[in-house]
Enzyme design. Structure first.
Site, PDB file in Angstrom:
ATOM      1  N   SER A 114       0.838  -1.320  -0.001  1.00  0.00           N
ATOM      2  CA  SER A 114      -0.055  -0.033  -0.050  1.00  0.00           C
ATOM      3  C   SER A 114       0.750   1.258   0.009  1.00  0.00           C
ATOM      4  O   SER A 114       0.366   2.184  -0.095  1.00  0.00           O
ATOM      5  CB  SER A 114      -1.079  -0.070   1.207  1.00  0.00           C
ATOM      6  OG  SER A 114      -0.263   0.028   2.529  1.00  0.00           O
ATOM      7  N   CYS A 115       1.931   1.362   0.173  1.00  0.00           N
ATOM      8  CA  CYS A 115       2.858   2.477   0.311  1.00  0.00           C
ATOM      9  C   CYS A 115       3.449   2.841  -1.047  1.00  0.00           C
ATOM     10  O   CYS A 115       3.619   3.994  -0.987  1.00  0.00           O
ATOM     11  CB  CYS A 115       4.068   2.310   1.263  1.00  0.00           C
ATOM     12  SG  CYS A 115       5.397   1.478   0.785  1.00  0.00           S
ATOM     13  N   GLY A 116       3.988   2.093  -1.926  1.00  0.00           N
ATOM     14  CA  GLY A 116       4.553   2.703  -2.983  1.00  0.00           C
ATOM     15  C   GLY A 116       5.960   2.934  -2.863  1.00  0.00           C
ATOM     16  O   GLY A 116       6.707   2.200  -2.194  1.00  0.00           O
ATOM     17  N   CYS A 118       7.927   4.688  -0.828  1.00  0.00           N
ATOM     18  CA  CYS A 118       8.014   5.246   0.197  1.00  0.00           C
ATOM     19  C   CYS A 118       9.557   6.055   0.621  1.00  0.00           C
ATOM     20  O   CYS A 118      10.504   5.334   0.239  1.00  0.00           O
ATOM     21  CB  CYS A 118       7.898   4.039   1.516  1.00  0.00           C
ATOM     22  SG  CYS A 118       6.408   3.307   1.630  1.00  0.00           S
ATOM     23  N   GLU A 221       2.165   8.505  -4.706  1.00  0.00           N
ATOM     24  CA  GLU A 221       2.765   7.550  -5.469  1.00  0.00           C
ATOM     25  C   GLU A 221       2.085   7.225  -6.805  1.00  0.00           C
ATOM     26  O   GLU A 221       2.745   7.050  -7.839  1.00  0.00           O
ATOM     27  CB  GLU A 221       2.914   6.212  -4.608  1.00  0.00           C
ATOM     28  CG  GLU A 221       3.811   6.151  -3.545  1.00  0.00           C
ATOM     29  CD  GLU A 221       3.080   6.486  -2.385  1.00  0.00           C
ATOM     30  OE1 GLU A 221       3.609   6.746  -1.306  1.00  0.00           O
ATOM     31  OE2 GLU A 221       1.694   6.790  -2.449  1.00  0.00           O
TER      32      GLU A 221
END
Length: 282
Positions: A114-116, A118, A221
């Site tokens: 979910s963070c892409g 980071c 992102e």
């Protein structure tokens, strides 16, 4: 290769009635992406389209921008003691002459689904490193009515979501509203990478006359991935983040959020929205 879905037995409670039944879950497995044999990143993803995912990831990172810059993408041996291929490790070999970045200085090695990207939220870096500037794309203008019809078309194309209810989706539409491609994944940024990677291998970058629609929110992102692929318009059924709006404004990306039925918010790039009536001021 891993399966897209898996079955698990559950206890189901509905209106006081308790029963057991099998349930279909979306599969989630780690994928290690290597660049010329060196570990680059690990992401949690839904198995499938792994080569496209790896290629799209490298586009987003600014490592490649054309299909000819990739010599090969292969699965390599996994981490099991007996060397069995787990299909969870992909190695991308760049074509001769393509520069390899110092990846240890550029990013964290681990990313979640979910963070892409980071730790790499630099507006200036994205604006200056993309080789497909959005501001230089041919004129694209779409009506609110065309945009309003896209979420239903995306939903109709979500095959795995119908069985699991647990996947994000991303779709590419033409400026005329034609569905070009759709990908699903447990991670929204993975779904976009799979779209971009497929476009790269098909020789379709930059996607200068495309609309990218995502099934959730529009994060920094996702805006970054759109810009790196030369996509001029990003639409989301949910909210954008403040940094996504900042990036869109910096790069000329049209960003539409809360696209639900005939309602939507246009945050940036309104010159690409063909309005029949003048904009009222509150």
């Amino acid at each position: 290769m891993g399966r897209v879905t898996e079955r698990r037995r559950i206890i189901r409670i509905r209106d006081g009635v308790v029963s057991t039944r099998p349930d279909t879950l979306v599969a989630e497995e780690p994928l290690e992406i290597r660049l010329n044999g060196r570990p680059l990143a690990i992401t949690m993803r839904t198995p499938g389209d792994d080569f496209a995912l790896a290629a799209g990831f490298l586009v987003s990172e600014g490592v490649i921008a054309e299909g000819g810059e990739v010599q090969s993408i292969v699965y390599c041996a996994g981490a099991t003691a007996d060397g069995v291929n787990t299909y969870n490790v992909v190695d991308v070999k760049l074509a001769p002459g393509v520069a390899v970045p110092d990846i240890t200085l550029e990013r964290n090695v681990y990313t979640t689904s979910s963070c892409g990207l980071c730790g790499k939220a630099s507006l200036d870096a994205v604006r200056t490193t993309t080789r497909h500037p959005v501001a230089d794309t041919p004129p694209v203008r779409v009506t609110p009515e065309l945009l309003a019809a896209l979420p239903d078309r995306l939903r109709e194309a979500q095959r795995v979501f119908d069985r699991t209810g647990g996947l994000h989706a991303a779709a590419l539409f033409s400026a005329e509203g034609e569905l070009v491609d759709v990908r699903e994944d447990v991670g929204r940024h993975n779904a976009v990478d799979k779209l971009v990677g497929r476009a790269l291998t098909d020789g379709r970058l930059p996607l200068s006359r495309s609309i990218l629609l995502v099934s959730g929110r529009a994060s920094f992102e996702l805006a970054q991935k759109a810009v790196m692929a030369g996509i001029p318009m990003l639409a989301a059924v949910s909210a954008p983040s403040s940094l996504a709006v900042d990036l869109a404004a910096e790069t000329g990306l049209t960003l539409v959020g809360f696209l639900r039925g005939a309602s939507m918010n246009v945050y940036t790039g309104d010159h690409r929205i063909a309005l029949d009536t003048p904009v009222g001021r509150n």
